[in-house]
Every structure is written in structure tokens, then in C-alpha cells.
Motif scaffolding. Structure first.
Motif, PDB file in Angstrom:
ATOM      1  N   GLY A  92       3.495  -2.482   4.664  1.00  0.00           N
ATOM      2  CA  GLY A  92       3.126  -0.835   4.212  1.00  0.00           C
ATOM      3  C   GLY A  92       2.989  -0.152   5.505  1.00  0.00           C
ATOM      4  N   ARG A 132      -4.906   0.668  -1.227  1.00  0.00           N
ATOM      5  CA  ARG A 132      -4.261   0.673   0.048  1.00  0.00           C
ATOM      6  C   ARG A 132      -3.848  -0.568   0.572  1.00  0.00           C
ATOM      7  NH1 ARG A 132      -6.926   2.959   5.826  1.00  0.00           N
ATOM      8  NH2 ARG A 132      -5.033   2.213   7.004  1.00  0.00           N
ATOM      9  N   ARG A 133      -2.405  -0.478   1.115  1.00  0.00           N
ATOM     10  CA  ARG A 133      -2.005  -1.997   1.624  1.00  0.00           C
ATOM     11  C   ARG A 133      -2.508  -2.103   2.751  1.00  0.00           C
ATOM     12  NH1 ARG A 133       1.353  -4.656  -0.868  1.00  0.00           N
ATOM     13  NH2 ARG A 133       2.590  -6.173   0.068  1.00  0.00           N
ATOM     14  N   GLU A 169      -2.242  -5.299  -1.580  1.00  0.00           N
ATOM     15  CA  GLU A 169      -2.937  -3.850  -2.103  1.00  0.00           C
ATOM     16  C   GLU A 169      -3.704  -4.181  -3.260  1.00  0.00           C
ATOM     17  OE1 GLU A 169      -1.053   0.388  -3.514  1.00  0.00           O
ATOM     18  OE2 GLU A 169       0.148  -1.063  -2.511  1.00  0.00           O
TER      19      GLU A 169
END
Length: 312
Positions: A92, A132-133, A169
Motif C-alpha cells: 500500500g 487503511r492498509r 486493510e
């Protein structure tokens, strides 16, 4: 493992786990196709009129049902799975792992790399923000372990002398259970951890609290426990930031009382759990490297447990 719950690969709470669950259902479908072909051929052979089979018919059964059908089905599944792998391994936007995890017999050392500040260390618990990764760097100082949170992502081995990587994620807030998925010793079954997924605001607030030193003990019982912690030599292995204890062999205990469980999921995180862990360590987790403090009198063990539980 059931089809639902905090440790089910079939109840995904992350984008990576959703892809893996989809792959599972496609593979299950492929297995059903092959099974139907085999069973259909067997039933047709049994119920058809009894007569000699021609060589051409036998060849069609062998080549079509025994070679072509499994080859085509498995080839499709392999390519489908391989196309999925780059997305599962991609870290990511944060190319450098934010969290370092060291798998040790029989617990997890978790270190958060914080921009512009000292790293924050805790044990057997990981907090990540939703949507959110987050990337992880995995290693081990002793034997091969395997890091797996079925509801969030696939598994990756933690290998001595190497650094492996994983990212996931989360898409749903909650508390999810992870475990070591590679046999690593006699207490392998007692090597779990929790992943807490929360909003970005709550996650940042939690991280700020974890970076703070331990608060002084409040009551006389906890104060007595703090004195025992220092005089009994606990600080030789454990750190409690804000106190003279600065050991690095065992888990950082600065905020141990706020964690989801004790001893990597073996006990409840309360005073009774701490007392049992301190006085019957080998009974709780055979083979663990921490010695049991069974020489402590009951009142001292209770005071020390109260102090540790109060490290919120």
C-alpha cells in the motif's frame, strides 16, 4: 474454525480476507465440478446395461474425465489464485512497514514505528485503523512461526534470520483473533493475539496513550506491588517506562493492564489472571521462558498482580 466469529476466514473483515474467501468458494466450486464428473461417471457405469465397453469409450473416460476435466479446472483455479497474489502482498502507500512483529516462544513482540518519536512496544496485541492498509515486517529469533489473522488476511511465516512482509486493510471495526499457524513448540496452542480495528481518530488517540510512561500506582496495595516488582528483579526482563525497569528480554509491561488478554490469550487480563501467571507459569504455558514466582507469599503475589493490572 466455524463460518462466523472473530477468527473465521469465511467471515472476512478486510479486503484481503474477502479476496481469499472468494478464492475459497471458487476452489470449492471447482472441487464440486470434479466430484460431480467422477461420481456421474461412476453411476453411469454402474447403471448402464451390462455389456463390453468399447476401447474408444474407455479412452474417452480416461482422457476426458481423468485428465482433461481436472487439468482444465485446476489450471483455471491456479491462474485465478496467482492473479490475486500481487494485490495481497502489496504494502500500500506506506512502503516501509509501520509495525514490526517478532514471533517468539510463545508470544508476539509488537513494535510501532512512529514518525518523529521513539518506537512504541507492546505484546500480543495489534491496533490498526479501519480502511487503511497497514504493512507489517515479521521475523523470529528462535523457530519458524506463522502470523495469521483469518478474518483480515492470509498467513505469512516468521522465519529466523529473515524478514517477511504482510499487509492488510480492515473494512470492519472490531476485535479479531490471530494465532500462530506453524507448530513452534509445546505451548504453540497458547500463542494467540488480538487485532483491534478502530477509526483513525481512535487509533491515533490509542497510540498517543501507549507512548506515555506508566502512571504511578494509586493505592497502597498497588504501591506495595510496584516495590515488589523492583525488588523481585522483574525489571531485569521487563520494561515499564517511567520506572527503573528497563529489561528487553520479555514483553514491555508499561500498559499491560489495558490489553485484551494475558499471556498471549492464555488468561483473562485481571488480578486473578496475573496471580495465576506469576505463581503457576509453567502450568499455564509449559515450556515458556519466564520463571514462576511460586515462592511469593499469597499477599505479595496479590499486591504484584494488582500493580500489573493497574498499568493501564
Amino acid at each position: 474454525m466455524s463460518c462466523a466469529g472473530p477468527q473465521s476466514a469465511l467471515s472476512p473483515a478486510g479486503r484481503d480476507a474477502e479476496r481469499i474467501a472468494t478464492l475459497f468458494f471458487w476452489m470449492a466450486g471447482g472441487a464440486v465440478v470434479i466430484w460431480l464428473g467422477v461420481m456421474g461417471s461412476a453411476i453411469w457405469t454402474v447403471v448402464r446395461p451390462e455389456r463390453a465397453h468399447s476401447k474408444r469409450t474407455a479412452d474417452l473416460f480416461i482422457v476426458g474425465g481423468g485428465v482433461a476435466l481436472p487439468t482444465v479446472t485446476l489450471t483455471v483455479l491456479v491462474f485465478y489464485g496467482l492473479r490475486m497474489m500481487p494485490g495481497l502482498l502489496h504494502p500500500g502507500p506506506d512502503l516501509e512497514p509501520r509495525i514490526a512483529v517478532s514471533a517468539e516462544q510463545f508470544w508476539w513482540r509488537v513494535t510501532y514505528r512512529v514518525d518523529g518519536a521513539e518506537p512504541v512496544e507492546l505484546a500480543n496485541e495489534i491496533h490498526v485503523p479501519i480502511d487503511r492498509r497497514t504493512s507489517f515486517a515479521l521475523t523470529s529469533p528462535d523457530v519458524i512461526h506463522s502470523f495469521w489473522v483469518p478474518s483480515l488476511a492470509g498467513k505469512v511465516d516468521a522465519i529466523p534470520g529473515r524478514e517477511t512482509h504482510l499487509a492488510f486493510e480492515p473494512t470492519r471495526a472490531g476485535v479479531f483473533r490471530g494465532a500462530c499457524a506453524e507448530y513452534c513448540g509445546v505451548s504453540h496452542a497458547w500463542m494467540s493475539f488480538h487485532v483491534v480495528v478502530s477509526s483513525r481518530e481512535d487509533h491515533e488517540a490509542w497510540l498517543r496513550r501507549q507512548a506515555e510512561p506508566a502512571q504511578p500506582p494509586e493505592g497502597p496495595l498497588e504501591t506495595r506491588g510496584a516495590e515488589l516488582f523492583q525488588s523481585s528483579g522483574c525489571g531485569a526482563c521487563h520494561t515499564v517506562r517511567g520506572t527503573p525497569a528497563d529489561g528487553v528480554i520479555g514483553p514491555d509491561l508499561t500498559h499491560v493492564g489495558s490489553r485484551q488478554s494475558l499471556a498471549a490469550g492464555a488468561l483473562d487480563n485481571d488480578v486473578d489472571g496475573f496471580e495465576r501467571w506469576l505463581t503457576a507459569t509453567d502450568d499455564v504455558k509449559p515450556g515458556v521462558h519466564m520463571p514462576a514466582y511460586d515462592a511469593l507469599v499469597a499477599d505479595d503475589a496479590h499486591a504484584l498482580a494488582a500493580y500489573l493490572e493497574g498499568l493501564q
